[in-house]
Write an enzyme that holds these catalytic residues in place. Structure first.
Site, short mmCIF file in Angstrom:
data_model
loop_
_atom_site.label_atom_id
_atom_site.label_comp_id
_atom_site.label_asym_id
_atom_site.label_seq_id
_atom_site.Cartn_x
_atom_site.Cartn_y
_atom_site.Cartn_z
N PHE A 7 21.12 47.90 22.66
CA PHE A 7 21.97 49.09 22.66
C PHE A 7 21.33 50.21 21.86
O PHE A 7 20.74 49.98 20.80
CB PHE A 7 23.32 48.78 22.00
CG PHE A 7 24.21 47.89 22.79
CD1 PHE A 7 25.20 48.42 23.61
CD2 PHE A 7 24.06 46.51 22.73
CE1 PHE A 7 26.03 47.59 24.34
CE2 PHE A 7 24.88 45.68 23.46
CZ PHE A 7 25.87 46.22 24.28
N ASP A 8 21.49 51.42 22.35
CA ASP A 8 21.40 52.58 21.47
C ASP A 8 22.68 52.58 20.64
O ASP A 8 23.72 52.08 21.09
CB ASP A 8 21.30 53.86 22.31
CG ASP A 8 21.39 55.09 21.44
OD1 ASP A 8 20.56 55.22 20.53
OD2 ASP A 8 22.29 55.91 21.67
N CYS A 9 22.61 53.14 19.44
CA CYS A 9 23.77 53.11 18.56
C CYS A 9 24.59 54.40 18.64
O CYS A 9 25.76 54.39 19.03
CB CYS A 9 23.32 52.86 17.12
SG CYS A 9 24.69 52.65 15.95
#
Length: 222
Positions: A7-9
């Protein structure tokens, strides 16, 4: 087989736009939305100019340029407002349930984030769902859309397109490099951005139903 969902955060799990706009509102009441749009346009250039610049410094420098473009005055100490506030940026309401569902389905979770170790460490306490691996811009030595995060993660855990799905909101920072590397991907188009959806293997407006979508994308890629 170990399966990885990365995931990107900020923007995907945490409301980056709200965080940036709120920081500007503290300094310039009523101007947050306007300054957010300028900031959003400038940040990638600041990251590209000096890929090893820490994200806390990226936030401050982009804020300075945003304020200058808007013709506003800035006290020197106020440039740190975004980095100071980042650990308190809100988690999207659908984040924790989606991450929990993936873990319960047997997926391991990782963050590939354009952030510093200290800042993302403080953010993880708000996510409240554990991540098995975290790769930051500080680790990669560059910012996405560079490929450093993806290559470092793949080397660390022996991830391949056969056991890996990447999930992110940013078309530019995440979908484009993931496609170039052949990584199966789910685009979380939270803001109905008019980018080409064909670049992703699946598109969702948020994280509801993510576990089922990741399973489907993974199965199609095998």
């Amino acid at each position: 087989m170990i399966r990885w969902a990365t995931f990107d955060c900020f923007g995907t799990l945490v409301d980056w736009r709200h965080g940036i706009a709120t920081g500007f509102e503290l300094l310039y009441p009523g101007r947050g939305a306007e300054l957010l749009e300028i900031y959003n346009r400038l940040e990638a250039d600041v990251q590209a100019e000096t890929p090893v610049r820490r994200y806390r410094e990226v936030l401050a420098e982009t804020l300075r340029r945003t304020v200058a473009e808007a013709g506003l005055e800035l006290l020197d100490d106020d440039a740190s407002v975004l980095g100071t506030g980042l650990p308190y940026w809100p988690v999207f309401p659908d984040t924790r349930a989606a991450l929990t569902a993936l873990r319960e389905a047997g997926w391991r979770l990782a963050l590939l984030t354009n952030c510093d170790r200290d800042l993302v460490g403080q953010t993880q306490r708000r996510l409240q769902v554990p991540f098995d691996v975290v790769v930051t811009a500080e680790d990669a030595g560059e910012y996405k859309p560079g490929h450093g995060h993806f290559r470092r993660f793949a080397a660390a855990v022996e991830a391949t397109p056969a056991n890996w799905v990447h999930v992110a909101q940013s078309h530019f920072h995440d979908m484009v490099p993931a496609q170039a590397l052949g990584i199966p991907r789910v685009w979380i188009n939270r803001h109905a951005a008019p980018h080409d959806p064909a670049i992703a293997d699946a598109v969702l407006p948020g994280l509801d139903g993510l576990a089922e979508t990741v399973e489907r994308v993974h199965a199609a890629a095998r």
